[in-house]
Design a protein around this motif. Sequence first.
Motif, PDB file in Angstrom:
ATOM      1  N   ASN A 208      33.815  45.187  52.108  1.00 45.25           N
ATOM      2  CA  ASN A 208      33.456  44.274  51.035  1.00 45.25           C
ATOM      3  C   ASN A 208      32.742  44.889  49.838  1.00 45.25           C
ATOM      4  O   ASN A 208      33.125  44.682  48.693  1.00 45.25           O
ATOM      5  N   GLU A 240      40.311  44.296  48.959  1.00 42.43           N
ATOM      6  CA  GLU A 240      40.527  43.232  47.971  1.00 42.43           C
ATOM      7  C   GLU A 240      40.735  43.730  46.553  1.00 42.43           C
ATOM      8  O   GLU A 240      41.191  42.980  45.690  1.00 42.43           O
ATOM      9  N   GLY A 258      44.692  43.728  53.298  1.00 41.85           N
ATOM     10  CA  GLY A 258      43.811  42.821  52.570  1.00 41.85           C
ATOM     11  C   GLY A 258      44.531  42.063  51.469  1.00 41.85           C
ATOM     12  O   GLY A 258      45.714  42.273  51.210  1.00 41.85           O
ATOM     13  N   TYR A 259      43.761  41.165  50.829  1.00 45.41           N
ATOM     14  CA  TYR A 259      44.330  40.298  49.804  1.00 45.41           C
ATOM     15  C   TYR A 259      44.869  41.071  48.607  1.00 45.41           C
ATOM     16  O   TYR A 259      45.697  40.549  47.856  1.00 45.41           O
ATOM     17  N   LYS A 263      48.121  37.922  51.080  1.00 47.73           N
ATOM     18  CA  LYS A 263      47.497  37.016  52.032  1.00 47.73           C
ATOM     19  C   LYS A 263      48.459  36.899  53.212  1.00 47.73           C
ATOM     20  O   LYS A 263      49.628  37.265  53.097  1.00 47.73           O
TER      21      LYS A 263
END
Length: 277
Positions: A208, A240, A258-259, A263
């Motif tokens: 993150n 992300e 990941g996005y 998705k």
Amino acid sequence: HAKRQGRDRSTLFDSEIQMTARSRFALESELRETLQTSSLDVFYQPIMDRMGKKVESLEALVRWHHPTRGWLSPIEFLDVARSAGLMYKLGACVLRRVCEQWREATDRGIHVPTVSVNLSAEQVLVPELPKLVKQICNEQQMPVSALQFEVTEDSIQGDSGVIGKVLEQLVDAGAELAIDDFGTGYSSLSRLKSLPFSRIKIDRSFINNLPDDEDDCAITLSIIGLARGLGLSVVAEGVENKAHEAWLFEKGCDYLQGYLYSKPLPFSEIIGRYYSD
Ligand code: C2E
Ligand code: MG
Ligand code: MG
Ligand code: MG
């Protein structure tokens, strides 16, 4: 919580508890029904190579298309399934759906790479799980080697004798084994050594805040080093943005998920997006 304003706290609290109990109960019987009569759905999220360019494998993620509530994600019903003792059944249902869709794609001439399926604590404690996996694969004429299984640290905390045997039999049958959400649960490094893992998935909570958070950088780097040292491949979850991607590429992470890439999507959309020319 605008709704709460102006209402009596204790009354609201009581009715909230009742609502929760009632809706949990409804959800539980609806889930039981769905597992009996129809099926849950499975969405797929690609796991990309280290450049973020090619699809390496697909992770299967359960979804429930509820008649009135629409699409529900696992956080909205796995707890209910767990307390209702439905996890083994749910897992079997997901596995069946994955293998059916693999067969459907293969029949259309589409080569699907490895599909990664999440296993619950309840599943890995059942000695018959490997037999079920082989049987379902057999029904769809799918090699077990097209499957990978993901277990979290917490889901392998139970009876280590049974769990070790189950995981070894899955690997003997040809499947690969990954440890999921690595770094967030209770596990010892000796579990990593003694069980037949071939892959570590770094939990997205560490990804993150890369590359700004120094602690997360240190943890992620050390997990990559650990994987390398043990001869395991390593995947970063929750990629992300481009900064995540660039940092992970530079540090030698093998695979990215990941996005930033995608998705989780219904099978037909995954096929349309990655496998149609
Ligand atoms: P997981 O196995 O760690 O799966 C990754 C979760 O992170 C998925 O949530 C996915 O949609 C989400 N995710 C992926 N990329 C990103 C990103 O870039 N950013 C953020 N914020 N999230 C991302 P999902 O589908 O809601 O699943 C949640 C968890 O439910 C899974 O975590 C897994 O532990 C469990 N689960 C899902 N399907 C199954 C299943 O078939 N069986 C079992 N036993 N558990 C499942
Ligand atoms: Mg997973
Ligand atoms: Mg995970
Ligand atoms: Mg996770």
